[in-house]
Design a protein around this motif. Structure first.
Motif, PDB file in Angstrom:
ATOM      1  N   UNK A   1       0.816  -1.215   0.000  1.00  0.00           N
ATOM      2  CA  UNK A   1       0.000   0.000   0.000  1.00  0.00           C
ATOM      3  C   UNK A   1       0.854   1.270   0.000  1.00  0.00           C
ATOM      4  N   UNK A   2       2.169   1.117  -0.024  1.00  0.00           N
ATOM      5  CA  UNK A   2       3.054   2.294   0.005  1.00  0.00           C
ATOM      6  C   UNK A   2       2.945   3.072  -1.305  1.00  0.00           C
ATOM      7  N   UNK A   3       2.785   4.385  -1.192  1.00  0.00           N
ATOM      8  CA  UNK A   3       2.771   5.249  -2.375  1.00  0.00           C
ATOM      9  C   UNK A   3       4.212   5.463  -2.831  1.00  0.00           C
ATOM     10  N   UNK A   4       4.547   4.931  -4.002  1.00  0.00           N
ATOM     11  CA  UNK A   4       5.936   5.002  -4.470  1.00  0.00           C
ATOM     12  C   UNK A   4       6.240   6.278  -5.230  1.00  0.00           C
ATOM     13  N   UNK A   5       5.225   6.896  -5.821  1.00  0.00           N
ATOM     14  CA  UNK A   5       5.456   8.036  -6.721  1.00  0.00           C
ATOM     15  C   UNK A   5       4.545   9.203  -6.373  1.00  0.00           C
ATOM     16  N   UNK A   6       5.079  10.416  -6.514  1.00  0.00           N
ATOM     17  CA  UNK A   6       4.268  11.626  -6.369  1.00  0.00           C
ATOM     18  C   UNK A   6       3.438  11.802  -7.635  1.00  0.00           C
ATOM     19  N   UNK A   7       2.275  12.422  -7.477  1.00  0.00           N
ATOM     20  CA  UNK A   7       1.374  12.598  -8.627  1.00  0.00           C
ATOM     21  C   UNK A   7       1.965  13.486  -9.722  1.00  0.00           C
TER      22      UNK A   7
END
Lengths: 245, 245
Positions: free
Chosen positions: B210-216
């Protein structure tokens, strides 16, 4: 008397960065030189030193390489990547630099990898003082001042010299693994612009430094030999440090 | 009723590594799946779990992906890179995975870069415990034991979780710079096998973490969106963690 296509082509003039006499140490100029040679076009070198912006003022900017194409009414192009794309578009019937859209993006990826993925930073730490010494005495103070402002430390502190070789070799691991399976970054058939760019970096080192960057049993060593011998040996015949090989 | 070439092709069966139900987390299996989809060939997934070597004993080795080609008398190929090369050679009239020899070497270079140039190591440190938890209970002790023997430390010590995201993002800088100029690693016209391989790595993360790897606002974010939507959305429709995007 044969088709003589190459003989009929006029030279591509390249403004190339020179240190001492015939000491061409710009990796970007080398990439452009390899690319022009790959296209089988004659090359005319125009020597250029840092701060000679007036000589290339026509290009509306101050960096080399700049090429002037004698076959196209003296059209000029600056920036090594733009030069490679110009050559590919303008001379599609000559040997391809990219081999199509996928190879084009790939060549830029290899360049971005070398510049931001570790190898270039590691290389600069090895050869920065050699690049400094390669400048003519009138340019050395300016070179030192601008680079020290950029690095935030004295050149002597930034430099690690030969001690940086293991880091450089480690940063080249993706290239090493590729060359274990293909003879060139461009694949089985021969060099592509990706090879030209990386070979240009090794030509920078060859031009200025006596440090041995590669072990003889490294597949990158053999690749460098092939690249220096390619295109009539423009790499091998350049003024440099054979003891560094 | 049209040429129906795709409809006439029999499926390529892919032995794909599964964790929980429909949790396909092998980046190498994903690369093979993307490659088969790129060729427009139907895919039949055969679920495979670690230690089920007997199911692929016919391939004389114990790792997936293995494909079995229903169009070629059940010919099998193992290893994701060998599969890509097989598909390109066997189906030359379908959309190309490489775009020629230069793109072929380039795709392998991108793979080598991801695996040895920083990104994969940084990614594993983020998701290793998630990969562990994705294994069925009977496999978790074996997974822990073999990985801890490899890493030399407990999984909990090897793992840095979300704190590793900045290192991972930094290691992706060459990809980021490429994607600032081209929509795909394969260049202007669409994805190539280089895209499939890197997208497969993001599918590993999507499947387990569930880790967000990338910024939008990262160009890699938009590229990942394109890749997950490609080929009928096989990435987007997979079981995974939408909250990680």
């Amino acid at each position: 008397m044969g088709s003589g296509r190459s003989k009929m082509a006029k030279p591509i003039s390249i403004y190339e960065l020179e240190g001492g006499p015939n000491q061409f140490f710009s990796p970007f100029c080398w990439a452009a030189r390899f690319a022009v040679a790959h296209k089988g076009l004659p090359i005319e070198t125009i020597r250029w030193k840092f701060k000679e912006g007036d000589k290339i003022a026509f290009s509306n900017q101050g960096l080399v390489p700049v090429i002037v194409d004698g076959n196209k009414d003296g059209k000029w192009v600056n920036d090594s990547w733009a030069i490679a794309k110009y050559l590919e578009e303008t001379y599609p019937d000559r040997p391809s630099l990219f081999g199509g859209p996928q190879g084009e993006a790939a060549a830029l990826f290899v360049q971005k990898w070398f510049q931001t993925g570790g190898p270039l930073g590691a290389l600069f730490k090895i050869v920065i003082l050699d690049i400094y010494k390669a400048q003519t005495p009138d340019l050395q103070p300016w070179f030192r001042e601008t680079r020290e402002a950029k690095f935030g430390v004295k050149l002597e502190e930034f430099s690690v010299g030969e001690a940086g070789v293991p880091d450089f070799q480690k940063a080249l691991e993706p290239l090493r693994q590729l060359l274990a399976e293909y003879p060139y970054l461009g694949g089985k058939d021969g060099p592509s612009y990706a090879d030209h760019f990386v070979a240009g970096m090794f030509m920078l080192a060859y031009a200025v430094s006596s440090v041995k960057l590669l072990e003889k049993d490294d597949v990158i060593y053999a690749w460098r030999e092939r690249m220096m011998a390619a295109y009539g040996g423009i790499g091998k015949n350049a003024v440099g440090h054979p003891e560094s090989l």
